[in-house]
Design an enzyme around this catalytic site. Structure first.
Site: not given
Length: 513
Positions: A466, A281
């Protein structure tokens, strides 16, 4: 002598007011016992590293703290250094030490039910990703476990597997994360692969039987309701879905503001939620027009990676029933796996592109979007040698960049699961896929490029990220609904596993207990 945090803080405060601090640090004189033990323990590959580390507390207090704590049963010298010194150095051993210590920072203890909290309490310890993500996440945890395995943290792997078993028993599936607003969706089904990882780590095949009921119940979750799609001639494949068709509570404004300009009805929200279930996403992979989030059509796609994972689940269930001595169930799951393999070959292989892609239910055609999801048939070993050769050729020519594998070939989309970003889980999937099909040379090149990028960013910032820009290593990873996050569970896990693959005997440090 055991000191609690309050006593330690009080002691440091007293020492700070007992006299002026020395302008220059003199480690051998100010904390001689600690200094000698650290240097003689070879914590750092370069002896100069510790001399240059800056204490985070008054250095005159360090020997007292060290002597008071070293006799504790769980004392670990590496952890002590990580707690009281800034160990960020351009020294790979120091970096590895810091990552080992980070497990303690990212560990959350068993939860207690808190009044008015969205947190779903878990009975055992677990690792969170870090940054804004302060709860456990499903598919992240598998890649985190790869690093825990390297560090010998079987206790934490087992705790996390037990937590996921608890979620399955309590809610019938593993939610996206342990928050109430995540209960309507899951994430890529890695639970059976976690069980397999635990079984291999402990060399105990009884593990498969211990978690068989939970694995089967999670499989049933995916194989009932709207996530299951019936195709021609009895074939079945799966898609991502969400029981709700309202804006995501954790991204309410983003979703609500998109509705009017998209010209869509509330099906937009289900497609957004289904993309969140995928873990990707967001990516133009899911967009009907290949450009705009408002055209998202996740529920109309049969994702190649999801179906490869479910094939692997079926194979693990077959093995579990073989170990249990029930050949009928073993044969049943082997049959389901074979049918799925044939369906993936029929619906997800694009011979003209020489790549595996998603199948579009609306148009009855294959998606033209090439992404790293196309590596999953190689990761689980169901691609033919010819197919693998063609996929790998595209990976080598189009996806492999200076810093590793880029997620898709679509640039400037402002979506975080597109170019120029690379993500840790996809590097591991790629590494295993390449090794599975006799390209250890390319697998090593990928591993070296990714770990080099991780090291570069770490030495510059002191953080694991990340996501990363794999095209221009001087730029941070970008795109998405939120700022880039530090931590970071799955990045740490994949880095440690790849580092061990590349350096099985070098730059090893004692692991924290």
């Amino acid at each position: 002598m055991i000191l609690n945090r309050r006593t330690i803080s009080l002691f440091i405060l007293i020492v700070s007011f007992c006299g002026p601090l020395k302008a220059q640090l003199d480690p051998p004189k100010q904390y001689p016992q600690l200094f000698r033990d650290v240097q003689m323990s070879h914590i750092f590959a370069d002896q100069k590293t510790f001399v240059d580390c800056t204490p985070r507390v008054n250095p005159d207090s360090l020997d007292f703290l060290y002597m008071a704590q070293k006799s504790e049963p769980c004392f670990n010298l590496h952890d002590f250094v990580g707690l009281y010194f800034d160990t960020i150095q351009t020294d790979t051993t120091a970096m590895l030490h810091h990552l080992h210590f980070l497990w303690n920072e990212l560990t959350r203890q068993p939860d207690q039910q808190a009044q008015y909290s969205t947190l779903l309490p878990l009975p055992n310890s677990y690792i969170i990703p870090g940054g804004r993500f302060t709860e456990i996440y499903y598919w992240d945890s598998y890649f985190t476990m790869l690093g825990l395995q390297v560090d010998g943290r079987t206790d934490l792997i087992r705790d996390m597997v037990d937590n996921f078993e608890f979620l399955i028993e309590t809610y019938g599936h593993i939610p996206n994360g342990n928050r109430s607003y995540y209960l309507s969706r899951s994430q890529p089904p890695f639970f059976a692969l976690m069980v397999e990882l635990l079984a291999k780590t402990t060399n105990d095949e009884q593990t498969y039987l211990n978690y068989l009921d939970a694995m089967e119940r999670e499989y049933d979750f995916w194989m009932t309701g709207d996530r299951l799609v019936q195709l021609e001639k009895g074939a079945v494949l799966n898609r991502y879905w969400d029981a709700e068709n309202t804006p995501r509570p954790e991204s309410y404004w983003h979703d609500a503001e998109l509705l009017e300009p998209s010209g869509r009805d509330s099906s937009l929200f289900r497609d957004l939620r289904a993309a969140a279930e995928s873990g990707w996403d967001f990516s133009t992979r899911w967009f009907a027009d290949g450009r705009s989030l408002g055209s998202i059509q996740t529920t109309q796609l049969l994702p190649v990676d999801l179906n490869c994972l479910l094939y692997r689940v079926e194979m693990i269930l077959a093995k579990s029933y073989r170990l249990k001595g029930i050949p009928q169930q073993e044969a049943s799951y082997n049959g389901l796996a074979e049918k799925r393999k044939q369906a993936i070959q029929q619906y997800c292989w694009d011979n003209s592109l020489g790549f595996f892609t998603d199948f579009n239910l609306s148009s009855k055609t294959l998606s033209p979007q090439l992404t790293l999801a196309g590596l999953f048939p190689l990761y689980i070993g169901i691609a033919s040698s010819e197919q693998a050769g063609r996929v790998i050729a595209k990976i080598e020519s189009d996806f492999l960049k200076e810093g590793g594998l880029v997620t898709s070939l679509v640039e400037n989309s402002n979506q975080q699961w597109d170019s120029p970003n690379g993500w840790a889980p996809m590097q591991w999937i790629g590494y295993v896929a390449l090794k599975n099909y006799n390209r250890p040379d390319l697998a090593e090149k990928l591993a070296r490029r990714w770990t080099k990028l991780n090291c570069k960013v770490y030495f510059e910032s002191g953080k694991m990220k990340e996501k990363y820009d794999v095209i221009d290593p001087d730029r941070p990873g970008g795109g998405g609904e939120y700022e880039g996050q530090d931590g970071f569970g799955w990045t740490n896990g994949v880095f440690l596993r790849l580092w061990e693959e590349l350096h099985p005997e070098s730059n090893r440090v004692e692991k924290p207990k």
